[in-house]
Scaffold this active site. Sequence first.
Site, PDB file in Angstrom:
ATOM      1  N   HIS A   1      15.625 -15.508 -11.423  1.00 41.83           N
ATOM      2  CA  HIS A   1      16.737 -15.349 -10.478  1.00 41.83           C
ATOM      3  C   HIS A   1      17.893 -14.535 -11.093  1.00 41.83           C
ATOM      4  CE1 HIS A   1      20.270 -16.854  -8.116  1.00 41.83           C
ATOM      5  NE2 HIS A   1      19.392 -16.713  -7.141  1.00 41.83           N
TER       6      HIS A   1
ATOM      7  N   ASP B   1      14.992 -23.763 -14.893  1.00 41.32           N
ATOM      8  CA  ASP B   1      15.818 -23.813 -13.687  1.00 41.32           C
ATOM      9  C   ASP B   1      14.979 -24.469 -12.587  1.00 41.32           C
ATOM     10  OD1 ASP B   1      16.886 -23.116 -11.169  1.00 41.32           O
ATOM     11  OD2 ASP B   1      17.867 -21.331 -11.973  1.00 41.32           O
TER      12      ASP B   1
ATOM     13  N   SER C   1      12.126 -18.646  -6.749  1.00 44.79           N
ATOM     14  CA  SER C   1      12.888 -18.687  -5.503  1.00 44.79           C
ATOM     15  C   SER C   1      12.368 -17.749  -4.425  1.00 44.79           C
ATOM     16  CB  SER C   1      14.355 -18.367  -5.779  1.00 44.79           C
ATOM     17  OG  SER C   1      14.485 -17.085  -6.347  1.00 44.79           O
TER      18      SER C   1
ATOM     19  N   ASN D   1      17.698 -23.332   2.645  1.00 44.96           N
ATOM     20  CA  ASN D   1      17.222 -24.031   1.451  1.00 44.96           C
ATOM     21  C   ASN D   1      17.514 -25.531   1.538  1.00 44.96           C
ATOM     22  OD1 ASN D   1      16.318 -21.682   0.182  1.00 44.96           O
ATOM     23  ND2 ASN D   1      18.387 -21.222  -0.545  1.00 44.96           N
TER      24      ASN D   1
ATOM     25  N   HIS E   1      14.658 -24.969  -7.072  1.00 46.13           N
ATOM     26  CA  HIS E   1      13.802 -25.115  -5.890  1.00 46.13           C
ATOM     27  C   HIS E   1      12.744 -26.207  -6.041  1.00 46.13           C
ATOM     28  CE1 HIS E   1      15.601 -21.610  -3.969  1.00 46.13           C
ATOM     29  NE2 HIS E   1      15.685 -21.138  -5.213  1.00 46.13           N
TER      30      HIS E   1
ATOM     31  N   LYS F   1      20.695 -27.017  -2.515  1.00 45.52           N
ATOM     32  CA  LYS F   1      19.424 -26.767  -1.813  1.00 45.52           C
ATOM     33  C   LYS F   1      18.922 -28.113  -1.264  1.00 45.52           C
ATOM     34  CE  LYS F   1      18.943 -22.739  -4.756  1.00 45.52           C
ATOM     35  NZ  LYS F   1      19.953 -21.965  -4.036  1.00 45.52           N
TER      36      LYS F   1
ATOM     37  N   GLU G   1      12.056 -20.394 -14.359  1.00 44.89           N
ATOM     38  CA  GLU G   1      12.226 -21.302 -13.219  1.00 44.89           C
ATOM     39  C   GLU G   1      10.964 -22.139 -13.118  1.00 44.89           C
ATOM     40  OE1 GLU G   1      13.301 -18.969  -9.634  1.00 44.89           O
ATOM     41  OE2 GLU G   1      14.258 -17.584 -11.025  1.00 44.89           O
TER      42      GLU G   1
HETATM   43  C1  LIG Z   1      16.467 -20.172  -9.090  1.00 38.73           C
HETATM   44  C2  LIG Z   1      17.914 -20.216  -8.731  1.00 38.73           C
HETATM   45  N1  LIG Z   1      18.820 -20.498  -9.685  1.00 38.73           N
HETATM   46  C3  LIG Z   1      20.123 -20.545  -9.418  1.00 38.73           C
HETATM   47  C4  LIG Z   1      20.611 -20.297  -8.166  1.00 38.73           C
HETATM   48  C5  LIG Z   1      22.084 -20.322  -7.920  1.00 38.73           C
HETATM   49  O1  LIG Z   1      22.472 -21.539  -7.375  1.00 38.73           O
HETATM   50  P1  LIG Z   1      23.773 -21.650  -6.451  1.00 38.73           P
HETATM   51  O2  LIG Z   1      23.396 -21.130  -5.111  1.00 38.73           O
HETATM   52  O3  LIG Z   1      24.114 -23.096  -6.467  1.00 38.73           O
HETATM   53  O4  LIG Z   1      24.837 -20.805  -7.097  1.00 38.73           O
HETATM   54  C6  LIG Z   1      19.703 -20.003  -7.128  1.00 38.73           C
HETATM   55  C7  LIG Z   1      20.087 -19.759  -5.721  1.00 38.73           C
HETATM   56  O5  LIG Z   1      21.044 -19.536  -5.235  1.00 38.73           O
HETATM   57  C8  LIG Z   1      18.329 -19.964  -7.423  1.00 38.73           C
HETATM   58  O6  LIG Z   1      17.437 -19.647  -6.473  1.00 38.73           O
END
Ligand SMILES: Cc1ncc(COP(=O)(O)O)c(C=O)c1O
Length: 391
Positions: A133, A205, A180, A47, A208, A239, A176
């Site tokens: 997610h 969120d 993801s 990522n 990505h 990411k 989102e």
């Molecule tokens: C859409 C989404 N939100 C939150 C997260 C969590 O973030 P982190 O990896 O920093 O805990 C992720 C991926 O890991 C994600 O893909």
Amino acid sequence: MPRAESWIVEELAKRREAGLERAPIVFQCAGSPAVHNGRRLINFSSNDYLGLAGDPRVIEGAILALREYGAGSTASRLVAGTLACHRDFERKIATFKGYEAGLLFGSGYSANLGIMTALAGRGDHLFLDRLAHASLVDAAVLSRASLHRFHHNDPEDLESLLKRCGPAGRRLVVTESVFSMDGDIAPLESICRVAAERDAMLMVDEAHATGIFGPCGAGLVKGHGLQEQVNLSMSTLGKALGSYGGCVCCSENIRQWLVNQARSFIYSTAVSPAIVGAASAALDILAVNPALGSSVLALAERLRGLFHAGGLHTGNSASQIVPVIVRDNHRAVRMQQQLMDEGVLAVAIRPPTVPAGTARLRFSVTASHSDEDIAYVADACLRAARREGVV
Ligand SMILES: Cc1ncc(COP(=O)(O)O)c(C=O)c1O
């Protein structure tokens, strides 16, 4: 083995049989190429979309912060852990995203947990996209609010769920912007309209989207000028920003509420200075290189074109995340192995990360890839797909 543990052995065996057991692969080096057991693999599972994790300027940012503040921030934020670098980064990312205020969390997962449980509780209503997610799902469950899942990217279904739920309690809609595991994009403008009509708060969120979409990679919320309608824009630093951690941009009022109410912010050691220094340097790079994201998107478009020409299905992907849907778990794992044998890393994604029957190889295109890498991986994937009868 102690008798009390026998159920674990049985459950693991069931997972193995269903092609669902997971195990981390160990790499001697991340980035692209990744090195595994001495072999170089073109990495399509990272990522680190802009290749910033290994960028000397980002590494230098981390080193400077380490030297200035030390390895750890020594306490939680509300005790003695708030350092000038935290305050400066929060202001910087807020400006970048076009919001009044920002707040750092230990990770994206922890940010989602903290934010959603602070904004919705027993008697309140949470509206969450069906393909959201796991961190958003877990946050919703932990909040104890009533959870309503709307059809994926379907503002009409969201609207009918909002209409059906009575007037009592607060309402929070969560989606989102770039999904993801599917790489498709939420209809943010319609979701904003529906949420506003029903007096619901809206959180997006942008894990990505940050670094890839919008002006200088500021994300899709800013890209569409929706900061007024989207109350909270959450991002991860792990990411495209090449570091680790999570943050949210919002109004000063919401920030103040989260500082007082978000348990994962309050009851956890403040983010380490090196992480903040690295992410801050990444923001500086984005500010002076506005085309970084769009060049990655152009590569991804090329990969999608090659996959489609070979008869592969990439769902509604329209971002740097390009899934090849193969449905069967075992087949996905075998294709992952065949690609590895050909020097490509594209990890199989299986339930429960994606719905049952939609196992896939998830290709994430990054700035580290060349046109040759794209052509090579498309060929290798097509060969594996033919061997497995996917096309
Ligand atoms: C859409 C989404 N939100 C939150 C997260 C969590 O973030 P982190 O990896 O920093 O805990 C992720 C991926 O890991 C994600 O893909």
